[in-house]
Design a protein around this motif. Structure first.
Motif, PDB file in Angstrom:
ATOM      1  N   GLU A 265      10.849  -1.802  -5.883  1.00 53.17           N
ATOM      2  CA  GLU A 265      10.017  -3.021  -5.922  1.00 53.17           C
ATOM      3  C   GLU A 265       8.802  -2.882  -6.171  1.00 53.17           C
ATOM      4  OE1 GLU A 265      14.042  -4.769  -3.778  1.00 53.17           O
ATOM      5  OE2 GLU A 265      12.621  -3.177  -3.456  1.00 53.17           O
ATOM      6  N   PHE A 266       7.893  -2.284  -5.594  1.00 54.36           N
ATOM      7  CA  PHE A 266       6.721  -2.213  -5.960  1.00 54.36           C
ATOM      8  C   PHE A 266       6.653  -1.311  -7.131  1.00 54.36           C
ATOM      9  CE2 PHE A 266       6.635  -3.073  -0.407  1.00 54.36           C
ATOM     10  CZ  PHE A 266       6.572  -4.417  -0.773  1.00 54.36           C
ATOM     11  N   LYS A 267       7.050  -0.472  -7.284  1.00 56.61           N
ATOM     12  CA  LYS A 267       6.856   0.099  -8.329  1.00 56.61           C
ATOM     13  C   LYS A 267       7.432  -0.475  -9.798  1.00 56.61           C
ATOM     14  CE  LYS A 267       7.932   4.784 -10.582  1.00 56.61           C
ATOM     15  NZ  LYS A 267       9.728   5.773 -10.605  1.00 56.61           N
ATOM     16  N   TYR A 268       8.286  -1.542  -9.569  1.00 56.90           N
ATOM     17  CA  TYR A 268       8.452  -2.344 -10.737  1.00 56.90           C
ATOM     18  C   TYR A 268       6.938  -3.397 -10.897  1.00 56.90           C
ATOM     19  CZ  TYR A 268      13.127  -0.854 -10.519  1.00 56.90           C
ATOM     20  OH  TYR A 268      14.151  -0.367 -10.665  1.00 56.90           O
ATOM     21  N   ALA A 269       7.346  -3.587  -9.830  1.00 55.49           N
ATOM     22  CA  ALA A 269       5.357  -4.886 -10.010  1.00 55.49           C
ATOM     23  C   ALA A 269       4.326  -4.063 -10.678  1.00 55.49           C
ATOM     24  CB  ALA A 269       4.746  -4.827  -8.856  1.00 55.49           C
ATOM     25  N   SER A 270       3.930  -2.243 -10.113  1.00 51.15           N
ATOM     26  CA  SER A 270       3.017  -1.950 -10.298  1.00 51.15           C
ATOM     27  C   SER A 270       2.917  -1.076 -11.630  1.00 51.15           C
ATOM     28  CB  SER A 270       2.715  -0.504  -9.696  1.00 51.15           C
ATOM     29  OG  SER A 270       2.001   0.378  -9.789  1.00 51.15           O
TER      30      SER A 270
ATOM     31  N   LEU B 173     -12.386   0.705  -2.029  1.00 49.13           N
ATOM     32  CA  LEU B 173     -11.593  -0.981  -1.745  1.00 49.13           C
ATOM     33  C   LEU B 173     -10.776  -1.382  -0.044  1.00 49.13           C
ATOM     34  CD1 LEU B 173      -9.943  -0.142  -5.165  1.00 49.13           C
ATOM     35  CD2 LEU B 173     -12.617  -1.648  -4.914  1.00 49.13           C
ATOM     36  N   LEU B 174     -10.540  -0.612   0.448  1.00 47.43           N
ATOM     37  CA  LEU B 174     -10.262  -0.545   1.464  1.00 47.43           C
ATOM     38  C   LEU B 174      -8.469  -0.656   1.730  1.00 47.43           C
ATOM     39  CD1 LEU B 174     -12.452  -3.423   3.111  1.00 47.43           C
ATOM     40  CD2 LEU B 174     -12.970  -1.600   3.017  1.00 47.43           C
ATOM     41  N   LEU B 175      -7.991   0.675   0.759  1.00 48.46           N
ATOM     42  CA  LEU B 175      -6.540   0.486   0.378  1.00 48.46           C
ATOM     43  C   LEU B 175      -5.831   1.482   1.029  1.00 48.46           C
ATOM     44  CD1 LEU B 175      -6.403  -0.940  -2.991  1.00 48.46           C
ATOM     45  CD2 LEU B 175      -6.419  -2.251  -1.044  1.00 48.46           C
ATOM     46  N   SER B 176      -7.263   2.677   1.854  1.00 48.23           N
ATOM     47  CA  SER B 176      -6.669   3.912   2.471  1.00 48.23           C
ATOM     48  C   SER B 176      -7.679   4.198   3.765  1.00 48.23           C
ATOM     49  CB  SER B 176      -6.292   5.375   1.026  1.00 48.23           C
ATOM     50  OG  SER B 176      -7.430   5.093   0.248  1.00 48.23           O
TER      51      SER B 176
ATOM     52  N   MET C 108       1.324  11.242   3.128  1.00 49.23           N
ATOM     53  CA  MET C 108       1.916  10.909   2.033  1.00 49.23           C
ATOM     54  C   MET C 108       1.040  11.800   0.912  1.00 49.23           C
ATOM     55  SD  MET C 108       0.798   7.296   0.495  1.00 49.23           S
ATOM     56  CE  MET C 108      -0.792   7.839  -0.168  1.00 49.23           C
ATOM     57  N   LYS C 109       3.007  12.411  -0.141  1.00 47.94           N
ATOM     58  CA  LYS C 109       2.672  12.667  -1.139  1.00 47.94           C
ATOM     59  C   LYS C 109       2.521  11.783  -2.354  1.00 47.94           C
ATOM     60  CE  LYS C 109       4.344  16.533  -4.358  1.00 47.94           C
ATOM     61  NZ  LYS C 109       3.557  16.753  -4.732  1.00 47.94           N
ATOM     62  N   TRP C 110       1.700  11.860  -3.307  1.00 46.58           N
ATOM     63  CA  TRP C 110       1.599  11.191  -4.023  1.00 46.58           C
ATOM     64  C   TRP C 110       2.319  11.228  -5.771  1.00 46.58           C
ATOM     65  CZ3 TRP C 110      -1.254   6.461  -3.925  1.00 46.58           C
ATOM     66  CH2 TRP C 110      -1.218   5.336  -5.471  1.00 46.58           C
ATOM     67  N   GLU C 111       2.705  10.959  -6.286  1.00 43.89           N
ATOM     68  CA  GLU C 111       3.345  10.572  -7.747  1.00 43.89           C
ATOM     69  C   GLU C 111       3.014  10.214  -8.529  1.00 43.89           C
ATOM     70  OE1 GLU C 111       7.666   8.407  -7.041  1.00 43.89           O
ATOM     71  OE2 GLU C 111       7.216  10.883  -5.446  1.00 43.89           O
ATOM     72  N   ALA C 112       2.815  10.588  -9.620  1.00 47.77           N
ATOM     73  CA  ALA C 112       2.676   9.774 -10.905  1.00 47.77           C
ATOM     74  C   ALA C 112       3.742   8.707 -10.999  1.00 47.77           C
ATOM     75  CB  ALA C 112       2.523  10.375 -12.154  1.00 47.77           C
ATOM     76  N   ILE C 113       3.412   7.585 -11.363  1.00 44.73           N
ATOM     77  CA  ILE C 113       4.310   6.922 -11.879  1.00 44.73           C
ATOM     78  C   ILE C 113       4.934   6.956 -12.897  1.00 44.73           C
ATOM     79  CG2 ILE C 113       4.518   4.925 -10.439  1.00 44.73           C
ATOM     80  CD1 ILE C 113       3.809   3.162 -11.424  1.00 44.73           C
TER      81      ILE C 113
ATOM     82  N   ARG D   6      -0.245   1.610  -4.737  1.00 49.25           N
ATOM     83  CA  ARG D   6      -0.033   2.180  -2.786  1.00 49.25           C
ATOM     84  C   ARG D   6       0.681   2.019  -2.347  1.00 49.25           C
ATOM     85  NH1 ARG D   6      -2.672   5.886  -0.840  1.00 49.25           N
ATOM     86  NH2 ARG D   6      -4.938   5.973  -1.712  1.00 49.25           N
ATOM     87  N   PHE D   7       1.105   0.578  -2.528  1.00 53.13           N
ATOM     88  CA  PHE D   7       2.656   0.297  -0.761  1.00 53.13           C
ATOM     89  C   PHE D   7       3.731   1.081  -1.648  1.00 53.13           C
ATOM     90  CE2 PHE D   7      -0.258  -2.866   0.458  1.00 53.13           C
ATOM     91  CZ  PHE D   7       0.331  -2.540   1.962  1.00 53.13           C
TER      92      PHE D   7
END
Length: 405
Positions: free
Chosen positions: A333-338, A402-405, A1-6, A324-325
């Motif tokens: 929708e998850f980006k907006y929530a984040s 935190l058990l998130l990854s 997975m490539k992480w990108e700054a939101i 993360r999601f």
């Protein structure tokens, strides 16, 4: 997975960087070495902030905290649990080594510690204390960090068998009785814990990771199917707030849970997601996304018991989980929530006498109080790490704490 700054807006990034600078200067030399409330957690922040900014003084401070941690290990005066003891400190060391922040030979440093942590974890699981932060699952986290060490592999196999032994099996479902809250006066009740921090979702997460390592795979498969069956059987049919309770007590009405990392729907969705990935079960992954979509609409702070910004039960932890999601699914929708919870995190820096403006609401003797904390779980080190994850293209792999990854 490539992480990108939101966050891409230059003005916003500048504002967050200023907040990070304030956090870096506000960390008040922690009085212990633990990962969740002490120097190990603060070191994580300084190493990641140094990676973002290249500030030599931040790395030097992190290095000094690590030296303090090594000294505390050598003195053998620590508790053994993950949250405030030996297990969490050495997990932190192993994680930092995997990210090339520190360098040491693990077998030389940790051979004796392996046995100490195994004995602790095995004894706690024997007593049905599977709790991640203070009980046996913390040891499982340590041995996962130690892989592919042979002792670690054998330890994981034994601990999984112990998790199976202490389970309750009814028809096609599997569950585990809560141990953590017995210390708070619930020892006479048959109680089940739905929190990622202390409950059944954490077991599901670890079973998924161990399944991927091909250790006790058939047993992990059976326990995952049974425990997820049990979890989904206890989902609320109709709810405008949470879809799952925090606790379930036999013959008692279950109440809605807060929105946060520690308890509630977000942690349950996280556990289902990783189980779905590990076993290739799209039904579980779809369920996880559905739960999170519902959580996107939960924005009332009071109704959802979000009072502060901390990672454990506050806005920063919620922001991180949605981020993360988003990174995993690319669902907007998850980006907006984040982003929403990132804004709440920044706005909660409002206390004149708080560290970088932040205070955390906690319970002491059944009364709510506001505290200053430099720590990872309750304080500004963790908040800072979450802010970094919003403006950096570097994946925050530290969130496996935190058990998130």
């Amino acid at each position: 997975m490539k992480w990108e700054a939101i966050i891409r807006d230059g003005t916003k990034i500048k504002s967050i960087n200023a907040k990070l600078e304030l956090i870096a200067s506000s960390i008040n030399n922690p009085d212990n070495e633990s990962i969740l409330d002490g120097k190990m957690g603060a070191a994580l922040f300084y190493y990641y902030f140094n990676s973002l900014q290249g500030n030599k003084s931040q790395k030097e401070l992190a290095d000094s905290y690590i030296n303090d941690c090594l000294e505390s290990i050598s003195k053998k005066c620590l508790e053994n649990n993950f949250g405030n003891g030996l297990t969490g400190i050495v997990c932190g060391l192993l994680f930092l080594r995997s990210r090339h922040f520190v360098n040491f030979e693990p077998d030389y440093l940790l051979n004796e510690i392996d046995e100490v942590i195994f004995d602790f974890a095995n004894n706690e699981l024997n007593a049905s204390n599977y709790d991640y932060i203070y009980g046996g699952l913390g040891g499982l986290q340590y041995f996962l960090e130690r892989m592919p060490n042979l002792y670690a592999r054998n330890a994981i196999e034994i601990l999984i068998r112990q998790i199976d032994i202490i389970s309750e099996k009814i028809d096609d479902s599997v569950t585990w009785r809560d141990y953590f809250t017995t210390k708070f006066g619930h020892n006479e009740k048959k109680r089940y814990n739905f929190g990622l921090a202390h409950g059944i979702p954490s077991i599901i997460y670890f079973l998924s990771r161990v399944y991927n390592l091909n250790i006790n795979r058939q047993k992990c498969f059976e326990l995952l199917h049974g425990s997820i069956n049990w979890l989904l059987q206890n989902k609320f049919n109709n709810s405008n707030l949470s879809l799952f309770p925090s606790f379930l007590e036999i013959n008692e009405k279950a109440n809605s849970s807060r929105l946060g990392w520690c308890y509630g729907d977000l942690g349950i969705a996280n556990a289902l997601w990783y189980a779905g990935i590990s076993l290739g079960n799209n039904v579980w992954k779809t369920e996880a996304i559905s739960i999170l979509m519902h959580a996107c609409g939960r924005k009332n702070l009071e109704n959802n018991f979000v009072f502060d910004a901390c990672v454990c039960h506050g806005a920063a932890g919620i922001h991180l989980l949605f981020n993360r999601f988003y990174q995993s699914t690319k669902l907007i929708e998850f980006k907006y929530a984040s982003n929403y919870w990132l804004e709440q995190t920044l706005e909660m820096s409002r206390f004149e006498d708080g560290f970088a403006g932040y205070k955390t609401k906690v319970m002491r003797n059944n009364e709510p109080i506001w505290i200053n904390s430099s720590g990872f779980l309750y304080g500004i080190s963790g908040i800072g790490l979450c802010l970094i994850s919003a403006i950096s293209n570097v994946e925050p792999k530290w969130d496996r704490i935190l058990l998130l990854s």
